[in-house]
Write an enzyme that holds these catalytic residues in place. Structure first.
Site, PDB file in Angstrom:
ATOM      1  N   CYS A 124       0.805  -1.224   0.000  1.00 32.08           N
ATOM      2  CA  CYS A 124       0.000   0.000   0.000  1.00 32.08           C
ATOM      3  C   CYS A 124       0.836   1.271   0.000  1.00 32.08           C
ATOM      4  CB  CYS A 124      -0.925  -0.030   1.206  1.00 32.08           C
ATOM      5  SG  CYS A 124      -1.767  -1.607   1.358  1.00 32.08           S
ATOM      6  N   HIS A 265      -3.295   6.678   3.838  1.00 27.64           N
ATOM      7  CA  HIS A 265      -3.674   5.407   3.227  1.00 27.64           C
ATOM      8  C   HIS A 265      -4.935   4.891   3.914  1.00 27.64           C
ATOM      9  CE1 HIS A 265      -3.813   1.351   1.948  1.00 27.64           C
ATOM     10  NE2 HIS A 265      -3.297   0.846   3.043  1.00 27.64           N
ATOM     11  N   ASN A 295      -9.587  -1.283   1.386  1.00 28.31           N
ATOM     12  CA  ASN A 295      -8.164  -1.026   1.153  1.00 28.31           C
ATOM     13  C   ASN A 295      -7.839  -1.307  -0.316  1.00 28.31           C
ATOM     14  OD1 ASN A 295      -5.388  -1.058   1.028  1.00 28.31           O
ATOM     15  ND2 ASN A 295      -5.092  -2.272   2.883  1.00 28.31           N
TER      16      ASN A 295
HETATM   17  O1  UT7 Z   1      -2.533  -1.550   4.378  1.00 28.32           O
HETATM   18  C1  UT7 Z   1      -1.526  -2.197   5.075  1.00 28.32           C
HETATM   19  C2  UT7 Z   1      -1.940  -3.588   5.248  1.00 28.32           C
HETATM   20  N1  UT7 Z   1      -2.947  -3.936   6.174  1.00 28.32           N
HETATM   21  C3  UT7 Z   1      -3.395  -3.242   7.246  1.00 28.32           C
HETATM   22  O2  UT7 Z   1      -3.082  -2.126   7.480  1.00 28.32           O
HETATM   23  C4  UT7 Z   1      -4.317  -3.966   8.198  1.00 28.32           C
HETATM   24  C5  UT7 Z   1      -3.891  -3.782   9.618  1.00 28.32           C
HETATM   25  N2  UT7 Z   1      -4.694  -4.521  10.564  1.00 28.32           N
HETATM   26  C6  UT7 Z   1      -6.021  -4.357  10.730  1.00 28.32           C
HETATM   27  O3  UT7 Z   1      -6.644  -3.562  10.063  1.00 28.32           O
HETATM   28  C7  UT7 Z   1      -6.697  -5.152  11.810  1.00 28.32           C
HETATM   29  O4  UT7 Z   1      -5.726  -5.783  12.617  1.00 28.32           O
HETATM   30  C8  UT7 Z   1      -7.691  -6.215  11.248  1.00 28.32           C
HETATM   31  C9  UT7 Z   1      -8.910  -5.518  10.665  1.00 28.32           C
HETATM   32  C10 UT7 Z   1      -7.014  -7.056  10.175  1.00 28.32           C
HETATM   33  C11 UT7 Z   1      -8.165  -7.130  12.360  1.00 28.32           C
HETATM   34  O5  UT7 Z   1      -8.728  -6.391  13.405  1.00 28.32           O
HETATM   35  P1  UT7 Z   1      -8.309  -6.702  14.941  1.00 28.32           P
HETATM   36  O6  UT7 Z   1      -9.153  -5.850  15.778  1.00 28.32           O
HETATM   37  O7  UT7 Z   1      -6.824  -6.515  15.021  1.00 28.32           O
HETATM   38  O8  UT7 Z   1      -8.753  -8.193  15.099  1.00 28.32           O
HETATM   39  P2  UT7 Z   1      -7.882  -9.495  15.438  1.00 28.32           P
HETATM   40  O9  UT7 Z   1      -6.922  -9.805  14.357  1.00 28.32           O
HETATM   41  O10 UT7 Z   1      -7.356  -9.351  16.793  1.00 28.32           O
HETATM   42  O11 UT7 Z   1      -8.995 -10.626  15.397  1.00 28.32           O
HETATM   43  C12 UT7 Z   1     -10.082 -10.606  16.294  1.00 28.32           C
HETATM   44  C13 UT7 Z   1     -10.974 -11.797  16.034  1.00 28.32           C
HETATM   45  C14 UT7 Z   1     -10.245 -13.126  15.848  1.00 28.32           C
HETATM   46  O12 UT7 Z   1     -10.989 -14.111  16.515  1.00 28.32           O
HETATM   47  P3  UT7 Z   1     -10.558 -14.630  17.986  1.00 28.32           P
HETATM   48  O13 UT7 Z   1      -9.171 -15.190  17.768  1.00 28.32           O
HETATM   49  O14 UT7 Z   1     -10.563 -13.408  18.852  1.00 28.32           O
HETATM   50  O15 UT7 Z   1     -11.600 -15.618  18.305  1.00 28.32           O
HETATM   51  C15 UT7 Z   1     -10.356 -13.367  14.363  1.00 28.32           C
HETATM   52  O16 UT7 Z   1     -10.381 -14.735  14.033  1.00 28.32           O
HETATM   53  O17 UT7 Z   1     -11.756 -11.583  14.849  1.00 28.32           O
HETATM   54  C16 UT7 Z   1     -11.685 -12.751  14.037  1.00 28.32           C
HETATM   55  N3  UT7 Z   1     -11.825 -12.369  12.640  1.00 28.32           N
HETATM   56  C17 UT7 Z   1     -13.020 -12.220  12.040  1.00 28.32           C
HETATM   57  N4  UT7 Z   1     -14.284 -12.387  12.488  1.00 28.32           N
HETATM   58  C18 UT7 Z   1     -15.286 -12.142  11.626  1.00 28.32           C
HETATM   59  C19 UT7 Z   1     -10.848 -12.070  11.762  1.00 28.32           C
HETATM   60  N5  UT7 Z   1     -11.386 -11.724  10.570  1.00 28.32           N
HETATM   61  C20 UT7 Z   1     -12.739 -11.817  10.730  1.00 28.32           C
HETATM   62  C21 UT7 Z   1     -13.837 -11.591   9.862  1.00 28.32           C
HETATM   63  N6  UT7 Z   1     -15.077 -11.748  10.357  1.00 28.32           N
HETATM   64  N7  UT7 Z   1     -13.684 -11.191   8.593  1.00 28.32           N
END
Ligand code: UT7
Length: 338
Positions: A124, A265, A295
């Site tokens: 990105c 971004h 994104n």
């Molecule tokens: O552009 C540069 C590249 N990318 C980024 O900048 C992305 C950076 N990161 C993020 O935006 C966030 O970390 C995410 C949106 C990817 C994730 O949000 P989070 O608040 O950090 O969530 P997490 O990874 O801690 O996951 C929380 C929970 C997990 O379940 P458990 O382990 O707590 O039971 C995931 O399995 O949410 C679950 N999960 C989902 N649930 C429903 C992950 N993806 C999904 C989904 N729908 N699509």
């Protein structure tokens, strides 16, 4: 010792002669993802701010989006394609593995046989990194450079991996750059940096020489998956984008008080808000369109810039601060006066 973001300062500058964008017609709402993965509209909205995104149609590809965005930017600049001295495409989802997307565009746009190339691999951060490069090219002889950020990421991501698939969208946006001239919007400073020690936590590790495409690899369930340790990436994105923003302003000799609009971004609304907060910029001076497009990788910053201008969010003479962060980790910041 200067901070890492100052390792590669560009003070050459560039006039922004025209902006353009192209969005696929197909709108995919969050709800539609529930057909593919175990997710919900509520989860996606709450964790990312994303409500919908655009997805390429079956016959649409990176070069199609890039061409349309480029034509729009050329028209906006009132610049015939014959005047373009170089074409640069920032993308990690190219038209083909080889040759690059830029070669397809040179032909499709009817450009002179000028040098063209893709800048790939910085996720990105690609567009702002390429902007850094284009400013240098303008300082060393080019008169007009066409720069396009494009991703047709829906084609290459894993539609069964809920951790990543819901985050992305397809788009292209382009800018025609020229040498600085009076009464034209101008890039005042660009700064970019890299920390390769974190490479394995964000990217697509398959398809290079380490793990080439093979029949065996293609049989694996998540062969095309984007690798992303979300929380680590989140924290680093906020830190580096804030750092790059401050560094770019310092280079331009400007302060945060002078910023009329911050165009970061667009990966996640919470990242955008946290970066704005880290910079001490109130939300009414932060541009957000992640809810509409998700994104869009290398297209994200120019798409937001284009939309901000269309929406009248940039006053005449207004100072715009841009920042981006992506795989690598690579990051960049730029300041423009409109
Ligand atoms: O552009 C540069 C590249 N990318 C980024 O900048 C992305 C950076 N990161 C993020 O935006 C966030 O970390 C995410 C949106 C990817 C994730 O949000 P989070 O608040 O950090 O969530 P997490 O990874 O801690 O996951 C929380 C929970 C997990 O379940 P458990 O382990 O707590 O039971 C995931 O399995 O949410 C679950 N999960 C989902 N649930 C429903 C992950 N993806 C999904 C989904 N729908 N699509």
């Amino acid at each position: 010792m200067p901070p890492p973001a100052l390792y590669n300062p560009t003070m050459a500058g560039a006039a922004i002669l025209g902006l353009g964008a192209c969005l696929p017609e197909r709108v995919m709402e969050n709800e539609e993802w529930t057909r593919w993965v175990d997710t919900s509209d509520q989860w996606i909205r709450e964790r990312t701010g994303i409500e919908r995104r655009r997805i390429c149609g079956p016959d649409e590809s990176s070069a199609d989006l890039a061409e349309a965005a480029a034509r729009a930017a050329l028209a906006d600049a009132d610049c015939p394609i014959e005047e373009i001295d170089e074409i640069v495409v920032a993308t990690d989802t190219p038209e083909a593995d080889c040759p690059d997307t830029a070669a397809f565009l040179q032909h499709r746009l009817g450009a002179r046989p000028v040098p063209t190339f893709d800048l790939a691999g910085s996720g990105c951060a690609g567009f702002l990194q390429a902007l850094d490069l284009c400013c240098s090219r303008l300082a060393t002889g080019r008169r007009r450079v066409l720069l396009i950020g494009v991703e047709a990421i829906s084609r290459q991501m894993d539609w069964t991996c809920r951790d990543t698939c819901v985050l992305f969208g397809d788009a292209a946006a382009a800018v025609v750059l020229g040498r600085p001239q009076p009464n034209r919007p101008e890039v005042l400073a660009v700064t970019a940096g890299t920390d390769g020690s974190r490479a394995p936590i964000l990217g697509r590790m398959i398809g290079g020489n380490r793990i080439p495409f093979s029949a065996e690899v293609l049989k694996q369930e998540h062969w095309s998956a984007v690798v992303m340790k979300g929380r680590e990436v989140f924290k680093e994105a906020v830190t580096r984008m804030a750092e790059a923003g401050r560094a770019a302003l310092e280079l331009a000799g400007l302060s945060l008080d002078q910023v009329d609009l911050f165009v970061p971004h667009q990966a996640n609304l919470r990242i955008i808000e946290a970066t704005g907060k880290a910079l001490g910029l109130p939300l009414d001076r932060v541009f957000v369109n992640v809810q509409e497009y998700g994104n869009t990788g290398s297209a994200s910053v120019p798409l937001a810039l284009w939309e901000a201008r269309q929406a009248g969010r940039i006053p005449p003479g207004g100072i715009v601060l841009m920042t981006a962060f992506g795989a690598g980790f690579h990051w960049a910041g730029a300041v423009a006066r409109f």
